[in-house]
Enzyme design. Structure first.
Site, mmCIF file in Angstrom:
data_model
loop_
_atom_site.group_PDB
_atom_site.id
_atom_site.type_symbol
_atom_site.label_atom_id
_atom_site.label_comp_id
_atom_site.label_asym_id
_atom_site.label_seq_id
_atom_site.Cartn_x
_atom_site.Cartn_y
_atom_site.Cartn_z
ATOM 1 N N ARG A 1 106.263 55.513 27.286
ATOM 2 C CA ARG A 1 105.109 54.948 26.554
ATOM 3 C C ARG A 1 105.607 53.739 25.771
ATOM 4 O O ARG A 1 106.497 53.857 24.939
ATOM 5 C CB ARG A 1 104.503 55.984 25.605
ATOM 6 N N CYS B 1 89.157 60.062 24.868
ATOM 7 C CA CYS B 1 90.574 60.320 25.206
ATOM 8 C C CYS B 1 91.342 60.856 24.000
ATOM 9 O O CYS B 1 92.390 61.473 24.179
ATOM 10 C CB CYS B 1 91.225 59.065 25.765
ATOM 11 N N HIS C 1 96.454 53.196 31.055
ATOM 12 C CA HIS C 1 96.749 54.584 30.660
ATOM 13 C C HIS C 1 96.401 55.475 31.866
ATOM 14 O O HIS C 1 95.427 56.231 31.839
ATOM 15 C CB HIS C 1 95.923 54.948 29.430
ATOM 16 N N GLN D 1 95.820 59.373 31.638
ATOM 17 C CA GLN D 1 94.588 59.731 30.928
ATOM 18 C C GLN D 1 93.383 59.670 31.863
ATOM 19 O O GLN D 1 92.572 60.606 31.913
ATOM 20 C CB GLN D 1 94.384 58.759 29.748
ATOM 21 N N ASP E 1 86.802 55.294 23.324
ATOM 22 C CA ASP E 1 88.208 55.240 22.905
ATOM 23 C C ASP E 1 88.208 54.544 21.535
ATOM 24 O O ASP E 1 87.196 53.950 21.136
ATOM 25 C CB ASP E 1 88.998 54.440 23.957
ATOM 26 N N ARG F 1 95.183 67.227 30.394
ATOM 27 C CA ARG F 1 96.343 66.341 30.506
ATOM 28 C C ARG F 1 97.515 67.129 31.083
ATOM 29 O O ARG F 1 98.266 66.628 31.924
ATOM 30 C CB ARG F 1 96.729 65.774 29.127
HETATM 31 N N1 CP Z 1 94.959 60.344 24.582
HETATM 32 C C1 CP Z 1 96.261 60.186 24.298
HETATM 33 O O1 CP Z 1 97.038 59.584 25.068
HETATM 34 O O2 CP Z 1 96.641 60.760 23.136
HETATM 35 P P1 CP Z 1 98.043 60.594 22.409
HETATM 36 O O3 CP Z 1 98.141 59.169 21.938
HETATM 37 O O4 CP Z 1 98.001 61.569 21.269
HETATM 38 O O5 CP Z 1 99.149 60.902 23.382
HETATM 39 N N1 NVA Z 2 93.538 52.582 23.498
HETATM 40 C C1 NVA Z 2 94.268 53.549 22.727
HETATM 41 C C2 NVA Z 2 94.490 54.800 23.491
HETATM 42 C C3 NVA Z 2 95.121 55.903 22.712
HETATM 43 C C4 NVA Z 2 95.386 57.116 23.522
HETATM 44 C C5 NVA Z 2 95.587 52.953 22.264
HETATM 45 O O1 NVA Z 2 96.230 52.248 23.045
HETATM 46 O O2 NVA Z 2 95.976 53.186 21.118
#
Ligand code: CP
Ligand code: NVA
Length: 320
Positions: A101, A279, A128, A131, A239, A307
């Site tokens: 990530r 999400c 993502h 997700q 989101d 997930r």
């Molecule tokens: N939806 C999601 O990716 O959540 P986190 O940022 O908590 O991993």
């Molecule tokens: N768009 C958001 C998604 C979080 C899971 C971010 O990147 O923070």
């Protein structure tokens, strides 16, 4: 060597295989016939915060037989400037796969290229993929095939989550409507990359409406008209307005995106049995109101749980 770096690069057939395997992973949890990662060690390398992605990958990898190591990017030499490609070559000598990530999509791609081990994008600024695969699995387990259905994304339509939805819509043949102010709509270049053609703009009372179509039957609509976008939708999805890394823009985003909220008034425009998904994490009073969130909490937390199942399916597909 297989990786899961984006939905852009994932074929429709592979998406279908992962979605089908997610059903089996969920059904067989606790009594899997095989543990394909027995004797392996996988690393989670995270440069951004996470609850769901971190926990679901840690649990899922263990259930598939792996040992797991969590590496905060800030705590390893990467955070002090060691290049991605060197970090990748070191981890590639020691662990069997990496869940990454970070910010730039190019960093995940570079890591995959240099590491020589299966690499999964656990969120970048651009996509993502885990997700959205999970979201589609969740929709389909409750409502059947997503092909031909209408999904309406509300809010910041220019971030990672809606981008992955765009690629999914073109590949799986459903209609994706993104309801967002002009500056928070995805760029037309993204629609073209996804395979949408006949992309054109029509005037409307609230500004241009962009539409396009894909050979799969997929459709895309970009509009600032929230209510028109929600009309007849089978899924309303949102989101956060302020994605990770965009904190300096928070005040401006909250001002411009105000009103792009899923609430009871908006749900009334959707199909009678429409699902509402998020999400997570959710910011009540911003992209969704508390009452609507709680009314749809069962679906939203099914989505969070899923997930685990979908990511186990992704990993099993990667190492097969
Ligand atoms: N939806 C999601 O990716 O959540 P986190 O940022 O908590 O991993
Ligand atoms: N768009 C958001 C998604 C979080 C899971 C971010 O990147 O923070």
């Amino acid at each position: 060597m297989k990786h899961l770096l984006s939905l852009e690069q994932l074929s429709r057939a592979d998406m279908g295989a992962i979605l089908a395997a997610s059903v089996v992973m969920k059904r067989q949890r606790g009594h899997h016939a095989s543990r394909p990662l027995e004797g392996q060690t996988w690393a989670l390398l995270f440069a951004k915060s996470s609850t769901r992605t971190r926990v679901s990958f840690e649990v899922g990898l263990r259930e598939l037989g792996a040992n797991v190591m969590f590496l905060s990017a800030a705590d390893i030499q990467l955070g002090r400037g060691e290049p991605i490609k060197d970090t990748a070559r070191v981890l590639g000598r020691m662990v069997h796969g990496v869940i990454f990530r970070t910010f730039a999509q190019a960093d995940v791609e570079e890591f995959a290229h240099y590491s020589g081990i299966p690499t999964i994008n656990a969120l970048t600024d651009e996509e993502h993929p885990c997700q959205i695969l999970t979201d589609i699995f969740t929709f389909q387990e409750q409502r059947g095939p997503i092909q031909g259905k209408i999904v309406t994304f509300v809010g910041d339509g220019a971030c990672n989550v809606p981008a992955s939805w765009v690629f999914a819509a073109a590949k799986l043949g459903f209609e994706l409507r993104i309801a967002a102010p002009k500056q928070f709509q995805p760029p037309l270049s993204l629609l073209e990359r996804a395979g949408f053609t006949h992309v054109h703009a029509q005037p409307s009372p609230v500004g241009e409406v962009i539409t396009g179509s894909a050979t799969t039957g997929g459709k895309i609509v970009l509009t600032a008209d929230l209510q028109a976008a929600a009309k007849g939708a089978h899924l309303l999805y949102t989101d956060v307005w302020v994605s990770m890394g965009k904190e300096a823009e928070a005040a401006e985003r909250i001002k411009v995106l105000a009103g792009y909220q899923i609430n009871a008034a908006l749900v009334r425009h959707a199909a009678p049995d429409a699902l509402v998904m998020h999400c997570l994490p959710a910011y009540r009073g911003k992209e969704i109101d508390d009452a609507t969130f709680e009314a749809h909490a069962q679906t939203i937390f099914d989505e969070a749980e899923n997930r685990l199942h979908t990511q186990k399916a992704i990993i099993a597909w990667l190492v097969a």
